[in-house]
Design a protein around this motif. Sequence first.
Motif, PDB file in Angstrom:
ATOM      1  N   SER A  15       1.060  -1.109  -0.025  1.00 45.69           N
ATOM      2  CA  SER A  15      -0.022   0.053  -0.094  1.00 45.69           C
ATOM      3  C   SER A  15       0.786   1.260   0.031  1.00 45.69           C
ATOM      4  O   SER A  15       0.710   2.361  -0.686  1.00 45.69           O
ATOM      5  N   LYS A  74      -8.622   2.157  -7.517  1.00 47.45           N
ATOM      6  CA  LYS A  74      -8.235   2.160  -6.252  1.00 47.45           C
ATOM      7  C   LYS A  74      -9.104   1.115  -5.347  1.00 47.45           C
ATOM      8  O   LYS A  74      -8.408   0.385  -4.580  1.00 47.45           O
ATOM      9  N   ASP A 107      -7.889  -2.220  -3.056  1.00 48.05           N
ATOM     10  CA  ASP A 107      -8.380  -2.614  -1.498  1.00 48.05           C
ATOM     11  C   ASP A 107      -8.922  -3.987  -1.493  1.00 48.05           C
ATOM     12  O   ASP A 107      -8.598  -4.758  -0.646  1.00 48.05           O
ATOM     13  N   LEU A 138      -5.981  -6.620  -1.997  1.00 45.75           N
ATOM     14  CA  LEU A 138      -5.097  -6.503  -1.024  1.00 45.75           C
ATOM     15  C   LEU A 138      -5.718  -7.561   0.230  1.00 45.75           C
ATOM     16  O   LEU A 138      -4.859  -8.185   0.899  1.00 45.75           O
ATOM     17  N   GLU A 161       1.782 -10.633   1.744  1.00 41.81           N
ATOM     18  CA  GLU A 161       1.790  -9.856   0.824  1.00 41.81           C
ATOM     19  C   GLU A 161       2.867  -9.679  -0.597  1.00 41.81           C
ATOM     20  O   GLU A 161       2.456  -9.273  -1.387  1.00 41.81           O
ATOM     21  N   TYR A 199       0.300   5.745   6.166  1.00 37.90           N
ATOM     22  CA  TYR A 199       1.096   5.177   5.300  1.00 37.90           C
ATOM     23  C   TYR A 199       2.661   5.877   5.886  1.00 37.90           C
ATOM     24  O   TYR A 199       2.682   6.836   6.562  1.00 37.90           O
TER      25      TYR A 199
END
Length: 255
Positions: free
Chosen positions: A40, A87, A91, A94, A100, A200
């Motif tokens: 991300s 976007k 999400d 993910l 990941e 972030y």
Amino acid sequence: MFFIYFITAICATTLGSLAGLGGGVIIKPVLDALGDYNLSTVGVLSSVTVFSMALVATIKQFKSGFKADFNTIILAIGSILGGGIGKKSFDIFLSLFKNESFGKGIQALILIALLSLVLLKDYLPKYKIKNIFIIFLVGLFLGGIASFLGIGGGPINVAILVMLFAFPTRNAAISSVFIILLSQFSKLFLIFIGTGFSIYNLEMLPLMVIGGILGGLIGAKLNHRLSNEYIEKIFNISIILIILLNIFNVYKAFN
């Protein structure tokens, strides 16, 4: 460490502004290879840097006489909506993977497939689409895939503009940066009104944005000085190197 990120940003966005690569298509796999940030955060770092580049490059191109034609405007409108869809899709994507690195590998594989098609753009049939609805759908796809992969989408934009709308490479590069500007704005606006940016790790962002701005200015200037043939060569060589980097990232993700 800061130096590496700054150099990555300025080199990527110079190529991005010059040849329509956008820069994110280089920044994203390089940051994945470095492995300092999660998926991300890499996407946000890449998107903000590319947006900075696209903003200054587009302003410079408009001052130099660039005027977006009808097709580019419709594509850009589609890319705004596509940026938001990409976007949301990211999400969801993910949330599907606990590991990941597996997600990074899937993104790299998609990018390899798309960039391989980009390399073949000169050997594929050319069209000159005029249907507004189809043009809008193409823009929707370009904005969506760019936002989903966190790359800006430059080389894909250039290939589509050349193949479907008969743009010369130089014109396609300029229009590509304009489309990137709007699609990345859409993505970043959704982040701003959604989770915000505080979640972030953006310690490298100021240097990368400075690099992105400088790269946008340098690349836009070079775009007017170099021939269409030379820009084409830079574009193709860059794509081959990016594919090789993504192959490394796939190997790293699945091993």
